[in-house]
Design a protein around this motif. Structure first.
Motif, PDB file in Angstrom:
ATOM      1  N   ALA A  13       5.747  27.739  12.385  1.00 34.66           N
ATOM      2  CA  ALA A  13       6.594  28.606  13.146  1.00 34.66           C
ATOM      3  C   ALA A  13       5.917  28.973  14.440  1.00 34.66           C
ATOM      4  CB  ALA A  13       6.995  29.891  12.782  1.00 34.66           C
ATOM      5  N   VAL A  14       6.117  28.949  15.810  1.00 34.69           N
ATOM      6  CA  VAL A  14       5.771  29.390  16.834  1.00 34.69           C
ATOM      7  C   VAL A  14       4.908  30.766  16.653  1.00 34.69           C
ATOM      8  CG1 VAL A  14       5.666  29.858  19.326  1.00 34.69           C
ATOM      9  CG2 VAL A  14       6.973  27.854  18.293  1.00 34.69           C
ATOM     10  N   VAL A  15       5.643  31.714  16.226  1.00 37.72           N
ATOM     11  CA  VAL A  15       5.072  32.867  15.995  1.00 37.72           C
ATOM     12  C   VAL A  15       3.634  32.990  15.231  1.00 37.72           C
ATOM     13  CG1 VAL A  15       6.460  33.458  13.896  1.00 37.72           C
ATOM     14  CG2 VAL A  15       5.791  35.504  15.554  1.00 37.72           C
ATOM     15  N   ASN A  16       3.676  31.969  14.204  1.00 39.69           N
ATOM     16  CA  ASN A  16       2.403  31.957  13.192  1.00 39.69           C
ATOM     17  C   ASN A  16       1.452  31.382  14.113  1.00 39.69           C
ATOM     18  OD1 ASN A  16       3.764  32.935  11.286  1.00 39.69           O
ATOM     19  ND2 ASN A  16       4.248  30.953  10.167  1.00 39.69           N
ATOM     20  N   LEU A  17       1.424  30.612  14.988  1.00 44.24           N
ATOM     21  CA  LEU A  17       0.347  29.882  16.019  1.00 44.24           C
ATOM     22  C   LEU A  17       0.026  31.100  16.883  1.00 44.24           C
ATOM     23  CD1 LEU A  17       1.414  26.195  16.667  1.00 44.24           C
ATOM     24  CD2 LEU A  17      -0.381  27.220  14.911  1.00 44.24           C
ATOM     25  N   SER A  18       0.988  31.725  17.254  1.00 47.96           N
ATOM     26  CA  SER A  18       0.504  32.846  18.231  1.00 47.96           C
ATOM     27  C   SER A  18      -0.269  34.016  17.520  1.00 47.96           C
ATOM     28  CB  SER A  18       1.965  33.616  18.641  1.00 47.96           C
ATOM     29  OG  SER A  18       1.635  34.664  19.692  1.00 47.96           O
ATOM     30  N   VAL A  19      -0.125  34.389  16.277  1.00 49.87           N
ATOM     31  CA  VAL A  19      -0.727  35.193  15.527  1.00 49.87           C
ATOM     32  C   VAL A  19      -2.194  34.737  15.596  1.00 49.87           C
ATOM     33  CG1 VAL A  19      -1.065  36.097  13.162  1.00 49.87           C
ATOM     34  CG2 VAL A  19       1.007  36.304  14.281  1.00 49.87           C
ATOM     35  N   MET A  20      -2.331  33.465  15.105  1.00 51.10           N
ATOM     36  CA  MET A  20      -3.876  32.764  15.021  1.00 51.10           C
ATOM     37  C   MET A  20      -4.334  32.565  16.305  1.00 51.10           C
ATOM     38  SD  MET A  20      -3.611  29.453  12.334  1.00 51.10           S
ATOM     39  CE  MET A  20      -1.879  29.205  12.402  1.00 51.10           C
ATOM     40  N   LYS A  21      -3.856  32.387  17.475  1.00 51.61           N
ATOM     41  CA  LYS A  21      -4.279  32.406  18.886  1.00 51.61           C
ATOM     42  C   LYS A  21      -4.675  33.629  19.319  1.00 51.61           C
ATOM     43  CE  LYS A  21      -2.696  31.432  23.489  1.00 51.61           C
ATOM     44  NZ  LYS A  21      -1.196  32.033  24.139  1.00 51.61           N
ATOM     45  N   ASN A  22      -3.950  34.889  18.969  1.00 56.53           N
ATOM     46  CA  ASN A  22      -4.380  35.854  19.305  1.00 56.53           C
ATOM     47  C   ASN A  22      -5.377  36.944  18.428  1.00 56.53           C
ATOM     48  OD1 ASN A  22      -3.011  35.894  22.016  1.00 56.53           O
ATOM     49  ND2 ASN A  22      -0.908  36.155  20.576  1.00 56.53           N
ATOM     50  N   ASP A  23      -6.073  36.139  17.626  1.00 57.51           N
ATOM     51  CA  ASP A  23      -6.897  36.718  16.524  1.00 57.51           C
ATOM     52  C   ASP A  23      -6.340  37.770  15.588  1.00 57.51           C
ATOM     53  OD1 ASP A  23      -8.887  34.914  17.543  1.00 57.51           O
ATOM     54  OD2 ASP A  23      -9.508  36.539  19.144  1.00 57.51           O
ATOM     55  N   ARG A  24      -5.106  37.559  15.193  1.00 59.24           N
ATOM     56  CA  ARG A  24      -4.574  38.704  14.540  1.00 59.24           C
ATOM     57  C   ARG A  24      -4.311  37.818  12.997  1.00 59.24           C
ATOM     58  NH1 ARG A  24      -0.285  39.759  18.811  1.00 59.24           N
ATOM     59  NH2 ARG A  24       0.829  38.383  17.483  1.00 59.24           N
ATOM     60  N   ALA A  25      -4.352  36.987  12.722  1.00 61.20           N
ATOM     61  CA  ALA A  25      -4.388  36.067  11.412  1.00 61.20           C
ATOM     62  C   ALA A  25      -5.449  36.861  10.377  1.00 61.20           C
ATOM     63  CB  ALA A  25      -4.487  34.620  11.531  1.00 61.20           C
ATOM     64  N   ARG A  26      -4.940  37.083   9.402  1.00 58.03           N
ATOM     65  CA  ARG A  26      -5.877  37.451   8.133  1.00 58.03           C
ATOM     66  C   ARG A  26      -6.286  36.238   7.400  1.00 58.03           C
ATOM     67  NH1 ARG A  26      -3.631  43.121   5.672  1.00 58.03           N
ATOM     68  NH2 ARG A  26      -3.603  44.368   7.756  1.00 58.03           N
ATOM     69  N   ALA A  27      -5.512  35.216   7.246  1.00 56.18           N
ATOM     70  CA  ALA A  27      -5.854  34.131   6.630  1.00 56.18           C
ATOM     71  C   ALA A  27      -4.952  33.060   6.954  1.00 56.18           C
ATOM     72  CB  ALA A  27      -5.126  34.337   5.137  1.00 56.18           C
ATOM     73  N   VAL A  28      -5.587  31.582   6.713  1.00 59.68           N
ATOM     74  CA  VAL A  28      -4.687  30.658   7.196  1.00 59.68           C
ATOM     75  C   VAL A  28      -4.709  29.749   5.931  1.00 59.68           C
ATOM     76  CG1 VAL A  28      -4.768  28.656   8.824  1.00 59.68           C
ATOM     77  CG2 VAL A  28      -5.725  30.828   9.621  1.00 59.68           C
ATOM     78  N   ARG A  29      -3.726  29.097   5.664  1.00 65.29           N
ATOM     79  CA  ARG A  29      -3.701  28.082   4.652  1.00 65.29           C
ATOM     80  C   ARG A  29      -4.407  26.804   4.973  1.00 65.29           C
ATOM     81  NH1 ARG A  29       2.147  28.388   1.414  1.00 65.29           N
ATOM     82  NH2 ARG A  29       2.308  30.633   1.887  1.00 65.29           N
ATOM     83  N   PHE A  30      -5.081  26.351   4.011  1.00 68.08           N
ATOM     84  CA  PHE A  30      -5.681  25.319   4.214  1.00 68.08           C
ATOM     85  C   PHE A  30      -4.933  23.935   4.638  1.00 68.08           C
ATOM     86  CE2 PHE A  30      -8.121  21.180   2.776  1.00 68.08           C
ATOM     87  CZ  PHE A  30      -9.357  21.498   3.421  1.00 68.08           C
ATOM     88  N   SER A  31      -3.678  24.024   4.170  1.00 71.54           N
ATOM     89  CA  SER A  31      -2.924  23.015   4.646  1.00 71.54           C
ATOM     90  C   SER A  31      -2.390  23.027   6.004  1.00 71.54           C
ATOM     91  CB  SER A  31      -1.634  22.671   3.672  1.00 71.54           C
ATOM     92  OG  SER A  31      -0.921  23.977   3.730  1.00 71.54           O
TER      93      SER A  31
END
Length: 53
Positions: A13-31
């Protein structure tokens, strides 16, 4: 490449990429990381860095 186009290519989802882009992601799946690197023709080190708190 737009965030929407990248999200479609990676399959998230775009929102998930946005979370990563804005340094708010706690974890990212390897896939997801693998799919991002494939889509952007890069390595994980190009996307992330380790910073002392």
């Amino acid at each position: 490449m737009t965030l929407a186009a990248l999200a479609e290519q990676v399959g998230v989802a775009v929102v998930n990429l946005s979370v990563m882009k804005n340094d708010r992601a706690r974890a990212v799946r390897f896939s997801t990381l693998t799919a991002l690197c494939d889509a952007l023709d890069c390595t994980p080190g190009d996307l992330f860095s380790v910073v002392d708190p």
